[in-house]
Design a protein around this motif. Structure first.
Motif, PDB file in Angstrom:
ATOM      1  N   ALA A  85      45.180  35.674  33.804  1.00  0.00           N
ATOM      2  CA  ALA A  85      46.542  36.421  34.122  1.00  0.00           C
ATOM      3  C   ALA A  85      47.495  34.702  33.665  1.00  0.00           C
ATOM      4  N   GLU A  86      46.808  33.792  34.197  1.00  0.00           N
ATOM      5  CA  GLU A  86      47.860  32.656  33.826  1.00  0.00           C
ATOM      6  C   GLU A  86      47.624  32.127  32.401  1.00  0.00           C
ATOM      7  N   ALA A  87      46.393  32.422  31.713  1.00  0.00           N
ATOM      8  CA  ALA A  87      46.107  32.175  30.482  1.00  0.00           C
ATOM      9  C   ALA A  87      46.887  32.859  29.449  1.00  0.00           C
ATOM     10  N   CYS A  88      47.256  34.155  30.075  1.00  0.00           N
ATOM     11  CA  CYS A  88      48.127  35.050  29.147  1.00  0.00           C
ATOM     12  C   CYS A  88      49.716  34.923  29.356  1.00  0.00           C
ATOM     13  N   GLY A  89      49.974  33.729  30.079  1.00  0.00           N
ATOM     14  CA  GLY A  89      51.278  33.390  30.339  1.00  0.00           C
ATOM     15  C   GLY A  89      51.881  34.133  31.602  1.00  0.00           C
ATOM     16  N   GLY A  90      51.098  34.885  32.227  1.00  0.00           N
ATOM     17  CA  GLY A  90      51.569  35.605  33.445  1.00  0.00           C
ATOM     18  C   GLY A  90      51.363  34.711  34.623  1.00  0.00           C
ATOM     19  N   GLN A  91      51.714  35.411  35.893  1.00  0.00           N
ATOM     20  CA  GLN A  91      51.732  34.484  37.166  1.00  0.00           C
ATOM     21  C   GLN A  91      50.572  34.935  38.064  1.00  0.00           C
ATOM     22  N   ALA A  92      49.792  34.092  38.744  1.00  0.00           N
ATOM     23  CA  ALA A  92      48.543  34.510  39.352  1.00  0.00           C
ATOM     24  C   ALA A  92      49.056  35.360  40.538  1.00  0.00           C
ATOM     25  N   LYS A  93      50.125  35.233  40.887  1.00  0.00           N
ATOM     26  CA  LYS A  93      50.334  36.022  42.192  1.00  0.00           C
ATOM     27  C   LYS A  93      50.508  37.815  41.743  1.00  0.00           C
ATOM     28  N   THR A  94      50.875  37.914  40.490  1.00  0.00           N
ATOM     29  CA  THR A  94      51.301  39.270  40.061  1.00  0.00           C
ATOM     30  C   THR A  94      49.650  39.893  39.966  1.00  0.00           C
ATOM     31  N   ALA A  95      48.663  39.121  39.525  1.00  0.00           N
ATOM     32  CA  ALA A  95      47.241  39.298  39.692  1.00  0.00           C
ATOM     33  C   ALA A  95      46.499  39.261  40.790  1.00  0.00           C
ATOM     34  N   LEU A  96      47.087  38.950  41.833  1.00  0.00           N
ATOM     35  CA  LEU A  96      46.251  38.736  43.119  1.00  0.00           C
ATOM     36  C   LEU A  96      45.931  40.106  43.775  1.00  0.00           C
ATOM     37  N   PRO A  97      46.556  41.212  43.702  1.00  0.00           N
ATOM     38  CA  PRO A  97      45.968  42.455  44.295  1.00  0.00           C
ATOM     39  C   PRO A  97      44.749  42.912  43.575  1.00  0.00           C
ATOM     40  N   ALA A  98      44.748  42.744  42.105  1.00  0.00           N
ATOM     41  CA  ALA A  98      43.511  43.079  41.300  1.00  0.00           C
ATOM     42  C   ALA A  98      42.313  42.068  41.616  1.00  0.00           C
ATOM     43  N   ALA A  99      42.848  40.930  41.844  1.00  0.00           N
ATOM     44  CA  ALA A  99      41.333  39.892  42.012  1.00  0.00           C
ATOM     45  C   ALA A  99      40.912  40.098  43.199  1.00  0.00           C
ATOM     46  N   LEU A 100      41.813  40.628  44.301  1.00  0.00           N
ATOM     47  CA  LEU A 100      41.109  40.994  45.738  1.00  0.00           C
ATOM     48  C   LEU A 100      40.208  42.278  45.494  1.00  0.00           C
ATOM     49  N   ALA A 101      40.841  42.948  44.769  1.00  0.00           N
ATOM     50  CA  ALA A 101      40.183  44.228  44.693  1.00  0.00           C
ATOM     51  C   ALA A 101      38.487  44.116  43.818  1.00  0.00           C
ATOM     52  N   CYS A 102      38.581  43.323  43.116  1.00  0.00           N
ATOM     53  CA  CYS A 102      37.355  42.936  42.306  1.00  0.00           C
ATOM     54  C   CYS A 102      36.520  42.311  43.209  1.00  0.00           C
ATOM     55  N   GLU A 103      36.563  41.672  44.187  1.00  0.00           N
ATOM     56  CA  GLU A 103      35.900  40.992  45.074  1.00  0.00           C
ATOM     57  C   GLU A 103      35.484  42.145  46.237  1.00  0.00           C
ATOM     58  N   MET A 104      36.452  42.929  46.402  1.00  0.00           N
ATOM     59  CA  MET A 104      36.117  44.117  47.425  1.00  0.00           C
ATOM     60  C   MET A 104      35.034  45.134  46.842  1.00  0.00           C
ATOM     61  N   ILE A 105      34.998  45.527  45.385  1.00  0.00           N
ATOM     62  CA  ILE A 105      34.068  46.166  44.996  1.00  0.00           C
ATOM     63  C   ILE A 105      32.848  45.244  44.706  1.00  0.00           C
TER      64      ILE A 105
END
Lengths: 300, 300
Positions: free
Chosen positions: A66-86
């Motif tokens: 997310a940050e490498a693409c110029g975005g913010q980590a916090k915008t990606a946080l829900p998806a990051a948590l979801a990957c860990e839950m899966i």
């Protein structure tokens, strides 16, 4: 005076820097105040599986891309948590007696050993549901819907679950390298790739640019996992070592031998680095370039 | 000359009219062309569980409420299919040896008997994933995201999975009526309610208007299920009859007796009809009013 302290690699530093953020957010997602109607007997095994000492590689990758693409980590946080839950749900179900029948995971008794088999089935089921709920709860509906699609595709019958099925079917069948790579590409690679794609999506970027890099990283992850299983002790590993070969599992080491597996790993490192040159990330080049090396040298 | 053919009720007619649409769409969702990368050994048990002779009550409710709110059934179809996929996955996992250990479902061997226990775990996992993928694949992202949230909440640890956990915990514990209704409200009622909420959402309507009606219908569904389990034979039921009481399950019949359960069912029918008067649906009043009666008289 030269330092004798082992310096962490760039990706290792990234992992260490985001881990507290991820751990806090995972804990918050399972807080009883957040899930007031969930029976204690279900919340406890969910927390046991999710909040244990996992490495958080998938969330870290999601936030990094997310940050490498110029975005913010916090915008990606829900998806990051979801990957860990899966990931956590898949480990619970994979460890079940009717599946890999494993009693140790991350150095502790597996969920069905610590609680019960029925509890393990339900805790896994609930973590899968919670993953999709977490992604869908974002305020940006368009992002939520497309991330659910990518995550479901990677986690579902054409991805992770399908790969687990192929893995069981191949036991003792001496599959060739293509089939071994195909099944691990589904079983392990799909979710690893998805964690990067979801990060790119959170930054408003096109995930397809990451496809080659993600595929190489996924294969590398599995190859080094196979090497580690074949060469470590149970104490080092925190799960039963040598289990894959004794169970007649389809592994890269079983097909190519240890040296061949190491050679293939070197090929994948080069492929990942080549792909990274094409991507030209806005940020975090060093961490992304170090990731293949990090995977190649990890010991657990 | 008066017809001696038993006339179908209004809800029964609705069920019969939408069933072919739902069945065709479910079959299409599992077509190998739709899921080209899914191993045959996984697709087959998924289809066995999903395409068997289920009544399709949840999809029918979803489509009915969508039209009742002035929307189009086709807009609600993805959510309708997803509710059936979640239902099918929950039956597979509930039937597992470590859970209810049932060998018959809808008159056929359960998935773990027909295939294997590991296959049953994975086929259930995959159907859950496919449910969320199906909802998220809609072109309207806003609708997709909110439907995923509602479905996940109903299916997850605060809903269906949590209810199953409570149900197991209560076995042999002689719980009181409140606890029995609470656990069935989660285990069965949450998904039934969600199927109606998702239909309302597809029509752009506010789901909360349906809350009281949906809760009564959910309780009624469970009460009649308990009555049927206590009074039917295995052949009539297509699943093992009398299983709940022999397993010491928390049922309404166990708490109130058969007559008390029938009285409570009558109370819920009246409550549902009262709630329907408040809703004043744009269409399908007759089918919605008939639904409680339909549930009260069903024999399977």
């Amino acid at each position: 005076m030269a330092s004798v302290v082992k310096t962490k690699s760039d990706f290792g530093r990234w992992l260490a820097s985001v881990r507290p953020i991820v751990d806090d957010a995972l804990e918050a997602a399972l807080a009883p105040t957040q899930l007031p109607k969930v029976p204690q007997g279900l919340l406890e095994p969910m927390a046991y599986a999710l909040l244990g000492n996992g490495k958080r590689v998938r969330p870290a990758l999601c936030l990094l891309v997310a940050e490498a693409c110029g975005g913010q980590a916090k915008t990606a946080l829900p998806a990051a948590l979801a990957c860990e839950m899966i990931h956590a749900y898949s480990l619970i179900h994979d460890d079940l007696p009717c599946m890999d029948d494993d009693e140790l995971r991350r150095g502790r008794p597996t969920v069905h050993v610590k609680f019960s088999e029925a509890t393990a089935v339900l805790a896994g089921d609930a973590l899968q549901t919670l993953a999709f709920q977490t992604v869908a709860a974002q305020s940006d509906s368009r992002l939520a819907a497309v991330q659910v699609r990518y995550l479901a595709h990677a986690a579902g019958p054409a991805g992770m679950v399908g790969g687990q099925m192929l893995d069981m079917d191949c036991e003792g069948q001496n599959p060739d390298l293509d089939l071994v790579l195909q099944l691990h590409g589904a079983k392990t690679g799909a979710l690893l790739s998805a964690s990067m794609y979801l990060g790119a999506l959170a930054a408003g970027a096109e995930p397809s640019a990451w496809q080659t890099y993600a595929a190489s990283v996924g294969r590398l992850f599995q190859i080094t996992d196979d090497i580690i299983d074949a060469t470590s002790t149970t104490a080092e590993l925190g799960k039963t070592a040598g289990k894959d070969s004794s169970a007649g599992k389809a592994t890269v080491v079983a097909v190519l031998g240890l040296e061949g597996a190491r050679e293939l790993a070197a090929v994948e490192v080069a492929a990942a680095l080549g792909a990274l040159e094409e991507i030209q990330p806005a940020l975090h080049y060093d961490e992304l370039a170090d990731l293949p090396r990090f995977l190649g040298t990890r010991s657990t």
